[in-house]
Design an enzyme around this catalytic site. Structure first.
Site, PDB file in Angstrom:
ATOM      1  N   ASP A  23      10.636  38.824  36.501  1.00 52.37           N
ATOM      2  CA  ASP A  23      10.140  37.982  37.580  1.00 52.37           C
ATOM      3  C   ASP A  23       8.658  37.687  37.311  1.00 52.37           C
ATOM      4  O   ASP A  23       8.026  38.341  36.472  1.00 52.37           O
ATOM      5  CB  ASP A  23      10.325  38.738  38.901  1.00 52.37           C
ATOM      6  CG  ASP A  23       9.819  37.975  40.099  1.00 52.37           C
ATOM      7  OD1 ASP A  23      10.007  36.749  40.148  1.00 52.37           O
ATOM      8  OD2 ASP A  23       9.226  38.608  40.996  1.00 52.37           O
ATOM      9  N   ASP A  25       6.044  36.287  40.187  1.00 55.13           N
ATOM     10  CA  ASP A  25       5.173  36.568  41.331  1.00 55.13           C
ATOM     11  C   ASP A  25       5.352  37.993  41.839  1.00 55.13           C
ATOM     12  O   ASP A  25       6.456  38.405  42.203  1.00 55.13           O
ATOM     13  CB  ASP A  25       5.455  35.574  42.465  1.00 55.13           C
ATOM     14  CG  ASP A  25       4.856  34.210  42.185  1.00 55.13           C
ATOM     15  OD1 ASP A  25       3.619  34.106  42.182  1.00 55.13           O
ATOM     16  OD2 ASP A  25       5.624  33.257  41.952  1.00 55.13           O
ATOM     17  N   ASP A 193      11.613  43.159  41.843  1.00 54.13           N
ATOM     18  CA  ASP A 193      12.177  43.927  42.949  1.00 54.13           C
ATOM     19  C   ASP A 193      12.333  43.101  44.219  1.00 54.13           C
ATOM     20  O   ASP A 193      12.408  43.637  45.316  1.00 54.13           O
ATOM     21  CB  ASP A 193      11.319  45.167  43.234  1.00 54.13           C
ATOM     22  CG  ASP A 193       9.831  44.847  43.320  1.00 54.13           C
ATOM     23  OD1 ASP A 193       9.501  43.730  43.776  1.00 54.13           O
ATOM     24  OD2 ASP A 193       9.020  45.691  42.929  1.00 54.13           O
TER      25      ASP A 193
END
Length: 232
Positions: A23, A25, A193
């Site tokens: 990921d 951000d 996450d």
């Protein structure tokens, strides 16, 4: 790994034994660039958090709440990028990890629900132009609104990567790698996450999550490594 074309699966180009999907951000960066723009240039944190709660409780699709967030930002895109360059920080361990991965033939593939022009601009600022160009980024795009330029006031809008409820189903990018024959398949890692990361992580062998978030994703029955920064 010669039976699969690198044009189809770009991360196989160098015949790696490992691929690191991540990921952007809040994973590569310390802050979320889209949240920052919404809170400071758009309708603010209260409405953003309400939209997040609506998504978490199944009242809205992520793509609809996210578009509403971004549509509240009237600032021209080039100005948004300038502001983000000054306010979004790289995870303290990522630059070192990036160079280590490059030296050890472990491709890093950025899978993001954000927008590629912003991600590339921030990575170029944080890593350097040439290093940023070497990263494969799969994310949403930006398009001008009718009769406008993306650098006009109220001039840009998000263009989603696919038709999923997230706007970008990250698992779709990983699945072809996960389904390779055992003798051709690299070990697949994932870092992230957020809600949109869980389905992607399930396609990989090991999930890395920042400290404090492991409990939120443990229900997914994944093999999880808790990390304080990108170095772990």
């Amino acid at each position: 790994m010669g039976s699969v074309s690198p044009a189809t699966l770009p991360a196989l180009k160098t015949n790696p034994k490992f691929i690191f999907f991540t990921d952007f951000d809040g994973t590569i960066t310390q802050q979320d660039s889209n949240d920052y723009m919404t809170d400071n240039l758009g309708f603010g944190p209260e409405l953003r958090r309400k939209g997040n709660q609506d998504v978490l409780h199944g009242r809205r699709h992520f793509r609809d709440a996210f578009r509403e967030m971004l549509d509240s930002i009237s600032t021209p895109l080039d100005q948004c990028i300038d502001i983000l360059r000054k306010n979004i920080d790289l995870d303290p361990g990522f630059k070192e990890f990036f160079h280590w991965a490059k030296e050890n033939n472990m491709p890093i593939v950025v899978l993001s629900g954000g927008m590629e022009p912003i991600i590339r601009a921030l990575l170029a600022h944080m890593l350097g132009e040439e290093e940023a160009k070497s990263l494969q980024i799969v994310s949403n795009q930006v398009a001008p609104r009718p009769g406008k330029s993306i650098n006009d006031e109220n001039g840009w809008q998000i263009v989603y990567h696919d038709d999923s409820g997230f706007g970008h189903d990250k698992s779709l990018e990983i699945r072809p790698y996960a389904r390779l024959p055992a003798e051709e398949r690299p070990v697949l890692f994932y870092a992230g996450d957020g809600v949109s990361d869980l389905s992607a992580a399930k396609e990989t062998d090991l999930l890395f999550a920042k400290a404090g978030r492991v409990k939120d994703i443990a229900a997914g029955k994944l093999s999880v490594k808790e990390a304080a920064s990108g170095r772990q």
